[in-house]
Design a protein around this motif. Structure first.
Motif, PDB file in Angstrom:
ATOM      1  N   THR A   1       0.835  -1.198   0.000  1.00 39.61           N
ATOM      2  CA  THR A   1       0.000   0.000   0.000  1.00 39.61           C
ATOM      3  C   THR A   1       0.866   1.242   0.000  1.00 39.61           C
ATOM      4  O   THR A   1       2.083   1.161   0.156  1.00 39.61           O
ATOM      5  N   GLN A   2       0.224   2.373  -0.177  1.00 36.69           N
ATOM      6  CA  GLN A   2       0.916   3.659  -0.182  1.00 36.69           C
ATOM      7  C   GLN A   2      -0.032   4.721   0.359  1.00 36.69           C
ATOM      8  O   GLN A   2      -1.227   4.472   0.516  1.00 36.69           O
ATOM      9  N   PRO A   3       0.475   5.938   0.626  1.00 42.56           N
ATOM     10  CA  PRO A   3      -0.392   7.000   1.131  1.00 42.56           C
ATOM     11  C   PRO A   3      -1.493   7.367   0.130  1.00 42.56           C
ATOM     12  O   PRO A   3      -1.308   7.283  -1.078  1.00 42.56           O
ATOM     13  N   ARG A   4      -2.618   7.758   0.673  1.00 39.39           N
ATOM     14  CA  ARG A   4      -3.721   8.275  -0.134  1.00 39.39           C
ATOM     15  C   ARG A   4      -3.723   9.799  -0.014  1.00 39.39           C
ATOM     16  O   ARG A   4      -3.148  10.353   0.927  1.00 39.39           O
ATOM     17  N   THR A   5      -4.358  10.478  -0.927  1.00 41.82           N
ATOM     18  CA  THR A   5      -4.360  11.942  -0.899  1.00 41.82           C
ATOM     19  C   THR A   5      -5.010  12.502   0.371  1.00 41.82           C
ATOM     20  O   THR A   5      -4.609  13.554   0.857  1.00 41.82           O
ATOM     21  N   GLU A   6      -5.975  11.811   0.920  1.00 40.18           N
ATOM     22  CA  GLU A   6      -6.675  12.312   2.107  1.00 40.18           C
ATOM     23  C   GLU A   6      -5.983  11.991   3.430  1.00 40.18           C
ATOM     24  O   GLU A   6      -6.394  12.476   4.486  1.00 40.18           O
ATOM     25  N   ASP A   7      -4.933  11.199   3.430  1.00 42.62           N
ATOM     26  CA  ASP A   7      -4.283  10.779   4.675  1.00 42.62           C
ATOM     27  C   ASP A   7      -3.768  11.947   5.511  1.00 42.62           C
ATOM     28  O   ASP A   7      -3.967  11.976   6.733  1.00 42.62           O
TER      29      ASP A   7
END
Length: 79
Positions: A60-66
């Motif tokens: 997984t990776q960061p999402r824009t809303e994190d």
């Protein structure tokens, strides 16, 4: 610091921050929540919180809303 964004038991996103020296899998095994929404690195910058990188161990990776979710949790912690 590293973070993993979990989905808590009520379906809400719950970020947990932890030191870089702890592995993602090692930390993930200690948390009872089933779903991992995202993970990566988090930093405080002059213009706010920044999430970046990826977590190959959890695919997984960061999402824009994190960054916004983490900032909101830090500004108004639940008791």
């Amino acid at each position: 610091m590293k973070y993993i964004m979990f989905e808590d038991f009520s379906g809400d996103p719950l970020p947990i921050l932890f030191p870089n020296r702890i592995g993602y899998l090692e930390f993930r095994e200690q948390i009872p929540y089933t779903n991992v929404l995202s993970a990566g690195y988090v930093q405080m910058r002059p213009n706010g919180i920044s999430c970046h990188g990826e977590c190959k161990e959890l695919s997984t990776q960061p999402r824009t809303e994190d960054a916004q979710i983490i900032a909101a949790k830090l500004e108004a912690p639940e008791y």
